[in-house]
Design a protein around this motif. Structure first.
Motif, PDB file in Angstrom:
ATOM      1  N   ASP A  13       0.589  -1.026   0.148  1.00  0.00           N
ATOM      2  CA  ASP A  13      -0.429   0.056   0.044  1.00  0.00           C
ATOM      3  C   ASP A  13       0.590   1.434   0.505  1.00  0.00           C
ATOM      4  OD1 ASP A  13       0.903   0.246   2.363  1.00  0.00           O
ATOM      5  OD2 ASP A  13      -1.154  -0.045   3.422  1.00  0.00           O
ATOM      6  N   SER A  14      -0.015   2.242   0.044  1.00  0.00           N
ATOM      7  CA  SER A  14       1.056   3.459   0.068  1.00  0.00           C
ATOM      8  C   SER A  14       2.133   4.587   0.795  1.00  0.00           C
ATOM      9  CB  SER A  14      -0.362   4.763   0.021  1.00  0.00           C
ATOM     10  OG  SER A  14      -0.899   5.022   1.106  1.00  0.00           O
ATOM     11  N   TRP A  15       1.545   3.221   2.443  1.00  0.00           N
ATOM     12  CA  TRP A  15       2.166   3.766   3.232  1.00  0.00           C
ATOM     13  C   TRP A  15       4.050   2.558   2.538  1.00  0.00           C
ATOM     14  CZ3 TRP A  15       1.337   6.652   7.097  1.00  0.00           C
ATOM     15  CH2 TRP A  15       0.179   6.954   7.328  1.00  0.00           C
ATOM     16  N   PHE A  16       4.420   2.249   2.288  1.00  0.00           N
ATOM     17  CA  PHE A  16       5.611   1.370   1.526  1.00  0.00           C
ATOM     18  C   PHE A  16       5.963   2.299   0.318  1.00  0.00           C
ATOM     19  CE2 PHE A  16       3.381  -1.903   4.457  1.00  0.00           C
ATOM     20  CZ  PHE A  16       5.010  -1.913   5.388  1.00  0.00           C
ATOM     21  N   GLY A  17       5.169   3.313   0.053  1.00  0.00           N
ATOM     22  CA  GLY A  17       5.835   4.168  -1.327  1.00  0.00           C
ATOM     23  C   GLY A  17       7.365   5.077  -0.989  1.00  0.00           C
ATOM     24  N   SER A  18       7.773   4.535  -0.029  1.00  0.00           N
ATOM     25  CA  SER A  18       8.972   5.108  -0.272  1.00  0.00           C
ATOM     26  C   SER A  18      10.295   5.029  -0.829  1.00  0.00           C
ATOM     27  CB  SER A  18       9.673   5.573   1.481  1.00  0.00           C
ATOM     28  OG  SER A  18       9.840   4.539   1.620  1.00  0.00           O
ATOM     29  N   GLY A  19      10.882   6.191  -0.703  1.00  0.00           N
ATOM     30  CA  GLY A  19      12.375   5.480  -2.207  1.00  0.00           C
ATOM     31  C   GLY A  19      13.241   4.615  -1.780  1.00  0.00           C
ATOM     32  N   PRO A  20      13.342   4.783   0.064  1.00  0.00           N
ATOM     33  CA  PRO A  20      14.876   3.882   0.738  1.00  0.00           C
ATOM     34  C   PRO A  20      13.335   2.091   0.766  1.00  0.00           C
ATOM     35  CG  PRO A  20      13.796   4.759   1.715  1.00  0.00           C
ATOM     36  CD  PRO A  20      13.264   6.110   0.951  1.00  0.00           C
TER      37      PRO A  20
ATOM     38  N   VAL B  61       4.616  -3.826  -7.287  1.00  0.00           N
ATOM     39  CA  VAL B  61       3.537  -2.594  -7.460  1.00  0.00           C
ATOM     40  C   VAL B  61       2.976  -2.335  -6.642  1.00  0.00           C
ATOM     41  CG1 VAL B  61       1.227  -2.699  -8.413  1.00  0.00           C
ATOM     42  CG2 VAL B  61       2.647  -4.633  -9.076  1.00  0.00           C
ATOM     43  N   ILE B  62       3.733  -1.237  -5.797  1.00  0.00           N
ATOM     44  CA  ILE B  62       3.184  -0.484  -4.973  1.00  0.00           C
ATOM     45  C   ILE B  62       1.971   1.124  -5.134  1.00  0.00           C
ATOM     46  CG2 ILE B  62       3.859   1.231  -3.135  1.00  0.00           C
ATOM     47  CD1 ILE B  62       6.829   0.170  -4.212  1.00  0.00           C
ATOM     48  N   GLU B  63       0.558   1.205  -4.634  1.00  0.00           N
ATOM     49  CA  GLU B  63      -0.246   2.170  -3.859  1.00  0.00           C
ATOM     50  C   GLU B  63       1.027   3.465  -4.092  1.00  0.00           C
ATOM     51  OE1 GLU B  63      -4.328   3.121  -2.531  1.00  0.00           O
ATOM     52  OE2 GLU B  63      -2.573   2.187  -1.283  1.00  0.00           O
ATOM     53  N   ILE B  64       0.172   3.883  -5.182  1.00  0.00           N
ATOM     54  CA  ILE B  64       1.105   5.915  -4.634  1.00  0.00           C
ATOM     55  C   ILE B  64       0.156   6.304  -3.695  1.00  0.00           C
ATOM     56  CG2 ILE B  64       2.789   5.400  -6.281  1.00  0.00           C
ATOM     57  CD1 ILE B  64       0.891   7.513  -8.311  1.00  0.00           C
ATOM     58  N   LYS B  65      -0.156   7.361  -3.626  1.00  0.00           N
ATOM     59  CA  LYS B  65      -1.088   8.728  -2.491  1.00  0.00           C
ATOM     60  C   LYS B  65      -0.909   9.430  -3.540  1.00  0.00           C
ATOM     61  CE  LYS B  65       0.819   8.556   1.522  1.00  0.00           C
ATOM     62  NZ  LYS B  65       1.179   8.797   3.254  1.00  0.00           N
ATOM     63  N   SER B  66      -2.473   9.855  -3.927  1.00  0.00           N
ATOM     64  CA  SER B  66      -3.325  10.889  -4.797  1.00  0.00           C
ATOM     65  C   SER B  66      -2.295  12.323  -4.493  1.00  0.00           C
ATOM     66  CB  SER B  66      -4.231  11.090  -4.606  1.00  0.00           C
ATOM     67  OG  SER B  66      -4.375  12.250  -3.039  1.00  0.00           O
ATOM     68  N   THR B  67      -1.048  12.320  -3.693  1.00  0.00           N
ATOM     69  CA  THR B  67      -0.959  13.668  -3.868  1.00  0.00           C
ATOM     70  C   THR B  67       0.770  13.676  -4.856  1.00  0.00           C
ATOM     71  OG1 THR B  67       0.263  13.421  -2.002  1.00  0.00           O
ATOM     72  CG2 THR B  67      -2.080  14.799  -1.786  1.00  0.00           C
ATOM     73  N   LEU B  68       1.278  12.318  -5.030  1.00  0.00           N
ATOM     74  CA  LEU B  68       2.406  12.241  -5.223  1.00  0.00           C
ATOM     75  C   LEU B  68       2.272  13.022  -7.826  1.00  0.00           C
ATOM     76  CD1 LEU B  68       4.612  10.473  -5.141  1.00  0.00           C
ATOM     77  CD2 LEU B  68       3.817   8.656  -6.119  1.00  0.00           C
ATOM     78  N   THR B  69       3.755  13.079  -6.888  1.00  0.00           N
ATOM     79  CA  THR B  69       3.239  13.530  -8.563  1.00  0.00           C
ATOM     80  C   THR B  69       4.829  12.678  -8.846  1.00  0.00           C
ATOM     81  OG1 THR B  69       4.010  15.921  -7.971  1.00  0.00           O
ATOM     82  CG2 THR B  69       5.235  15.156  -9.949  1.00  0.00           C
ATOM     83  N   VAL B  70       4.469  12.021 -10.375  1.00  0.00           N
ATOM     84  CA  VAL B  70       4.976  10.934 -11.204  1.00  0.00           C
ATOM     85  C   VAL B  70       6.270  12.412 -12.083  1.00  0.00           C
ATOM     86  CG1 VAL B  70       5.179   9.083 -12.446  1.00  0.00           C
ATOM     87  CG2 VAL B  70       3.661   9.196 -10.160  1.00  0.00           C
TER      88      VAL B  70
END
Length: 93
Positions: A38-45, A58-67
């Motif tokens: 889930d998005s809680w694991f969507g960090s760079g490290p 496959v990682i969910e991203i938060k709606s505020t993330l800029t890709v």
């Protein structure tokens, strides 16, 4: 927990604990699969750790993330598959 048996308790972020668990499983012969998070694991490290272990993910991203994708910039909003893309600037590649 089994992989911590005999070790002192050390406080770590949960993404580090997850990477440790994956490493533990790989070391014991478990097959590599696809990691779903889930998005809680969507960090760079966390992503860097998965890449280091050669795991697909496959990682969910938060709606505020800029890709950023090559030269385009997308801002995700309003739910899955709906995004806003600004006008392209400069030359197209």
């Amino acid at each position: 927990m089994l992989w911590q048996k005999g070790k002192k308790h050390i406080c770590k972020p949960k993404y580090e604990l997850a990477i440790d668990m994956f490493q533990w499983a790989i070391d014991r012969g478990f097959p590599r699969g696809i990691v779903l998070a889930d998005s809680w694991f969507g960090s760079g490290p966390f992503v860097k750790g998965l890449k280091g272990l050669k795991l697909s993910y496959v990682i969910e991203i938060k709606s505020t993330l800029t890709v950023r994708e090559r030269f385009a910039l997308y801002r995700f909003c309003a739910g899955p598959g709906v995004f806003w893309a600004p006008k392209k600037r400069g030359r197209e590649v």
